[in-house]
Scaffold this motif. Structure first.
Motif, PDB file in Angstrom:
ATOM      1  N   SER A   2       0.815  -1.201   0.000  1.00  0.00           N
ATOM      2  CA  SER A   2       0.000   0.000   0.000  1.00  0.00           C
ATOM      3  C   SER A   2       0.854   1.259   0.000  1.00  0.00           C
ATOM      4  CB  SER A   2      -0.930   0.007   1.218  1.00  0.00           C
ATOM      5  OG  SER A   2      -1.765  -1.137   1.220  1.00  0.00           O
ATOM      6  N   LYS A   3       0.412   2.246  -0.780  1.00  0.00           N
ATOM      7  CA  LYS A   3       1.140   3.519  -0.834  1.00  0.00           C
ATOM      8  C   LYS A   3       0.825   4.385   0.373  1.00  0.00           C
ATOM      9  CE  LYS A   3       1.882   7.531  -3.843  1.00  0.00           C
ATOM     10  NZ  LYS A   3       1.534   8.161  -5.150  1.00  0.00           N
ATOM     11  N   TYR A   4      -0.419   4.262   0.886  1.00  0.00           N
ATOM     12  CA  TYR A   4      -0.859   5.086   2.002  1.00  0.00           C
ATOM     13  C   TYR A   4      -1.267   4.207   3.180  1.00  0.00           C
ATOM     14  CZ  TYR A   4      -1.266   8.442  -1.831  1.00  0.00           C
ATOM     15  OH  TYR A   4      -1.012   9.224  -2.917  1.00  0.00           O
ATOM     16  N   ASP A   5      -1.007   4.687   4.359  1.00  0.00           N
ATOM     17  CA  ASP A   5      -1.459   3.984   5.554  1.00  0.00           C
ATOM     18  C   ASP A   5      -2.927   4.277   5.831  1.00  0.00           C
ATOM     19  OD1 ASP A   5       1.087   2.764   6.403  1.00  0.00           O
ATOM     20  OD2 ASP A   5       1.720   4.845   6.553  1.00  0.00           O
ATOM     21  N   LYS A  78       1.915   7.655   6.361  1.00  0.00           N
ATOM     22  CA  LYS A  78       1.628   8.220   5.053  1.00  0.00           C
ATOM     23  C   LYS A  78       0.110   8.329   4.923  1.00  0.00           C
ATOM     24  CE  LYS A  78       5.771   6.297   2.889  1.00  0.00           C
ATOM     25  NZ  LYS A  78       6.294   5.384   1.834  1.00  0.00           N
ATOM     26  N   ASP A 149      -8.245   5.822  -6.860  1.00  0.00           N
ATOM     27  CA  ASP A 149      -6.909   5.234  -6.916  1.00  0.00           C
ATOM     28  C   ASP A 149      -6.210   5.297  -5.562  1.00  0.00           C
ATOM     29  OD1 ASP A 149      -6.893   8.099  -7.377  1.00  0.00           O
ATOM     30  OD2 ASP A 149      -4.748   7.929  -7.783  1.00  0.00           O
ATOM     31  N   VAL A 150      -6.473   6.356  -4.806  1.00  0.00           N
ATOM     32  CA  VAL A 150      -5.869   6.476  -3.479  1.00  0.00           C
ATOM     33  C   VAL A 150      -6.519   5.502  -2.509  1.00  0.00           C
ATOM     34  CG1 VAL A 150      -5.357   8.032  -1.560  1.00  0.00           C
ATOM     35  CG2 VAL A 150      -5.321   8.896  -3.906  1.00  0.00           C
ATOM     36  N   ASN A 153      -5.225   2.153  -2.761  1.00  0.00           N
ATOM     37  CA  ASN A 153      -3.814   2.032  -2.396  1.00  0.00           C
ATOM     38  C   ASN A 153      -3.558   2.420  -0.945  1.00  0.00           C
ATOM     39  OD1 ASN A 153      -1.818   1.345  -4.719  1.00  0.00           O
ATOM     40  ND2 ASN A 153      -3.407   2.594  -5.674  1.00  0.00           N
ATOM     41  N   GLN A 155      -4.318   1.359   3.370  1.00  0.00           N
ATOM     42  CA  GLN A 155      -4.605   0.242   4.258  1.00  0.00           C
ATOM     43  C   GLN A 155      -5.908   0.449   5.019  1.00  0.00           C
ATOM     44  OE1 GLN A 155      -1.276  -1.533   6.498  1.00  0.00           O
ATOM     45  NE2 GLN A 155      -0.089   0.179   5.741  1.00  0.00           N
TER      46      GLN A 155
END
Length: 352
Positions: A2-5, A78, A149-150, A153, A155
């Protein structure tokens, strides 16, 4: 990976904080200790009275979920925030404030005519906070403020209760929640304020839905209102049917992390109350919701979910939220259970 928490959906409000007296609140006809929605002209008259009698104490970007994202970012997380601001000076201030705090967003892609929301925060001498909010353009929060998209990506999807007053926002939340469920993303929510449960219960129930949320933040007054008969225990029992984990604050009695299998009591930490609101100062914002979201799922240790709100105000420990590495300590040896189990409410100062 994942890009973001965490990605959060919430109001974008510029907080203006004042120190007031109970007599002032009574004279203005403002209900103490809750959040009240006001029209722009009514709020402006209140601001004029406040500026004349007390003067502005501080100003900062706010909003319940925004404060939690700022705190999470300060711990190293993040995070991304979905919200709505106007094309005015307050909107520019909010964008910069959010960026400086390390919270990712796409507000620079917005160019929406309108007034950015404002929250007047009045702190009385007993440290209780009373808020009067003009939502401004955030009242039009819709699917246009979502970024699929966010969401896919991240959690955790985190939902602010204050959003549910408007049907259009509820519909947007349900879209975001559907995307999260399809992507296998955990969903967390905060009731935000007893007024949300009292005046927007139907919308709140729609958002929670039959599938519930994975983690719910609430206080004992909100749970009692949810029960409909001021019975906190009944409210807890009802909520656990649709929410497997509750993080319940009980004022001076501390807090509890409640699951269907167990109850973990978190004792209060001795403090001198300064201000019970989570708004207006990012160094003391809603850290209570920020840390459990990452600790519960990233470390899979539920009883540690109340750690960071305590050490956030404690100079003994220098925690950094590292999602793939163990935490570090300034002190020697391993943290004691006392250190881990302590809890305090947001915006208090430890007395030493």
């Amino acid at each position: 990976m994942s890009k973001y928490d965490v990605i959060a959906l919430g109001n974008a409000l510029v907080d203006k904080e004042y120190e007031v007296t109970d007599e002032f609140l009574a004279a203005q006809g403002v209900e103490k200790g809750v959040m009240t929605l006001l029209e722009c002209d009514v709020q402006q008259r209140l601001l004029d009275s406040l500026n004349n009698q007390f003067g502005l104490k501080k100003r900062a970007g706010g909003g319940s979920a925004a404060n939690s994202m700022v705190t999470t970012a300060q711990f190293g997380g993040k995070v991304f925030y979905c919200c709505k601001v106007g094309d005015d000076a307050l909107g520019e201030f909010y964008l910069k404030d959010l960026t400086d705090a390390g919270v990712m967003h796409r507000l620079d892609q917005q160019n929406t005519p309108g007034a950015t929301g404002r929250c007047v925060v009045m702190v009385s001498q007993d440290a209780e906070r009373t808020m009067c909010t003009y939502l401004g353009i955030t009242i039009d929060f819709s699917v246009n403020e979502l970024h699929e998209d966010v969401i896919r990506n991240a959690q955790i999807l985190y939902i602010e209760g204050h959003l549910v007053y408007q049907r259009e926002a509820v519909d947007a939340i349900l879209v975001a929640k559907k995307i999260a469920r399809e992507a296998g993303i955990k969903v967390a929510m905060t009731f935000s304020d007893p007024a949300v449960v009292k005046y927007a219960r139907d919308h709140l129930a729609d958002v929670i839905g039959e599938d519930g949320v994975d983690l719910l933040f609430c206080n004992q007054d909100e749970v009692a209102d949810w029960a409909g008969n001021d019975d906190v225990d009944a409210g807890i029992e009802d909520l656990l049917k649709i929410c497997p984990t509750l993080v319940l604050t009980r004022g001076s009695k501390g807090a509890q992390i409640i699951t269907r299998e167990s109850v973990i009591d978190i004792p209060p930490y001795p403090v001198k109350a300064v201000d019970s609101t989570g708004a207006a100062i990012h160094s003391q914002v809603r850290s209570y919701t920020a840390s459990p979201m990452v600790w519960i799922w990233r470390l899979q240790v539920v009883w540690q979910a109340a750690v960071l709100p305590n050490v956030f105000h404690n100079s003994v420990l220098a925690w950094r939220l590292m999602f793939s590495k163990p935490f570090s300590l300034k002190c020697s040896g391993r943290p004691s259970k006392r250190m881990v189990a302590c809890w305090i409410q947001p915006k208090v100062v430890i007395t030493k």
